[in-house]
Design a protein around this motif. Sequence first.
Motif, PDB file in Angstrom:
ATOM      1  N   GLN A 163      28.648  15.157   7.650  1.00  0.00           N
ATOM      2  CA  GLN A 163      28.759  15.505   9.266  1.00  0.00           C
ATOM      3  C   GLN A 163      28.476  16.161   9.095  1.00  0.00           C
ATOM      4  O   GLN A 163      26.840  16.947  10.323  1.00  0.00           O
ATOM      5  N   SER A 167      24.760  17.019  12.220  1.00  0.00           N
ATOM      6  CA  SER A 167      24.660  17.215  12.904  1.00  0.00           C
ATOM      7  C   SER A 167      23.031  18.104  12.798  1.00  0.00           C
ATOM      8  O   SER A 167      22.085  17.966  13.396  1.00  0.00           O
ATOM      9  N   ASP A 170      21.091  15.612  14.100  1.00  0.00           N
ATOM     10  CA  ASP A 170      21.003  16.182  15.576  1.00  0.00           C
ATOM     11  C   ASP A 170      19.864  17.171  16.252  1.00  0.00           C
ATOM     12  O   ASP A 170      19.859  17.202  17.361  1.00  0.00           O
ATOM     13  N   HIS A 178      24.298  23.862  16.675  1.00  0.00           N
ATOM     14  CA  HIS A 178      25.776  24.149  15.968  1.00  0.00           C
ATOM     15  C   HIS A 178      25.384  25.023  15.188  1.00  0.00           C
ATOM     16  O   HIS A 178      24.676  25.736  15.123  1.00  0.00           O
ATOM     17  N   TRP A 234      30.269  21.897  17.509  1.00  0.00           N
ATOM     18  CA  TRP A 234      29.441  21.621  17.398  1.00  0.00           C
ATOM     19  C   TRP A 234      28.954  22.124  18.682  1.00  0.00           C
ATOM     20  O   TRP A 234      29.804  22.682  20.134  1.00  0.00           O
TER      21      TRP A 234
END
Length: 582
Positions: A163, A167, A170, A178, A234
């Motif tokens: 994850q 992130s 992203d 984040h 997040w």
Amino acid sequence: MGSLVMRDNQSSQYQQAITQALDSTRDLVLVCDKSGEILVANRIAREIFEIPVNHNPNITRCFKFIDHYTNEFIEPSLDKLLNAEYLESLEHQAFLVTPSGTEIAFNITMSELYQSKGDIMPEHFVIVVHDETQTYRLKQSVNFHRKHDLLTGVANRVEFEKQLMESLQDTRLNKGQHSLCMIKMEQIKLVNDSAGHLAVCELLKAYSDMLKQQIRANDLLARISNDEFALLLWQVDPIVAERVATKILASVRDFSFEWQQSEYLITTSIGIVEVNDAAESWAQLISCADLACLQAKQKGQNRCAIYSPITEDIKSHKTSVAWVGKIIKAVKSDQFELYQQPIYSLTDNTHLDHCELLLRMRDGKGGIINPGAFLMAAEKYDMINVIDRWVVMNSFVWLCENRDISLDHININLSGISLTQPEFLGYVHDLVEAYLVPVEKVCFEITETAAVENVKKAREFITSMRSLGCRIALDDFGTGMASFSYLKNLPVDFVKIDGEFVKEIHQDKISRSMVKSINDVAHEMELQTVAEYVENKEVAVVLRDMGIDFGQGYGLAVPSPINTIIESTAQSEYASDHSKLA
């Protein structure tokens, strides 16, 4: 309606046979006409859908669903319920909800029945519902355990890294922002030493529960090591993340752990780093968060710090991260190299008994890099197992190619991490079988520290290797507080006395006493002893007179490429000097 509703006038015997056949299946079976009226329902369908006796409801009243993700109810029209493709897509989206509110994972098949050949439209539809709830729960359980820490229930390191990478992606694709928080517990070793492993397990569960109460549902909390948690926030910038960290630290100050009438206060350091498109990799983010955590700890107890790339320590951390890529390249491009350092018998002036294999890395410019430069980075970023596998495989290959060498055996170093992994044990077994390794010439070296940290796993590994015919040397012996106690419970062949006790043995009475004590106990247990750090002739003479079996160190021979051991076994420079020890 009875156990079966039928509108035509078939014989009672035939009807009974049909009823028994349908009632014997565990699937829900329904037959309806093209208007949706249920004509036939087997016993389990009648019970699940609560269909009254002598009642023929429309199928749309039975089939209601709830979306997996939105929790919204879905009540399909008759046209959709009689569409096989729609039902198939619904399986992956929703649960079937019974009148009592029970949610069922399901698989539905729908068949069309025609009155006669040539009919364009079916007269009836058979819908069979198979209950997949047990299978679904099993899959969910397996999936949960694959992604979560079994002790605390929060995410594990593998899921966290995945994850964190997402992130980072992203931020690059969507310009997202984040924050990553590294949360380190400070007193866990104290609890372990004073109250034991069970207390630590209960502490970790209570501590993780406390952390979960301070974060949002969509934030990711993970346990990434014995005393470290990571928190991925997040769509949160570092300033807001600092507020979250401050809130957590306030809870930590109020947190206490009680065990067997003793109370333990836990302190915490939190390091914060921004996850943005400037980050080179997820490994760099973890490294920066670690550094921020260290900076927080230097401020005092229960503090947090935001990573700031301004100190010399950061250069060191960046170098550490860079080693990860170099290690991967070294494995792929065969830039690692095996060296050897001879281990001589101190009781036989001419005998080269065995050697220890040492790892080196070529720098691409003709230079050689010692492992001290990269092993800490390898352990920190879970690369040490890759290195251990390379070392074992290449050591085995060399030994197979030189199986007739007169050397008694070679020592292969293993890290404590590989020692605890069952798959590594299987890897060694597979290599032995694949290469027909002369196992009698193999001795694995494990450090006392690694063995003590996980005695059960160490003993399993040692027992398994000895069953193959390999030998075991316990390295750096004497560094632990309870060395002799652990030695009694570990079936090893050699004890390598830590060099800190050896290097000044010719000048220090305390060192001589400690080495003599280790040697006496080892011999009493019928184990052979090896003294490390034999730096000069004076040390070698004291060790020989004391009865130490073997010596290793720069005073006897310096490390050199592995193939030089072939020359050393034929004629060693040390042999002539060694005879002068008398």
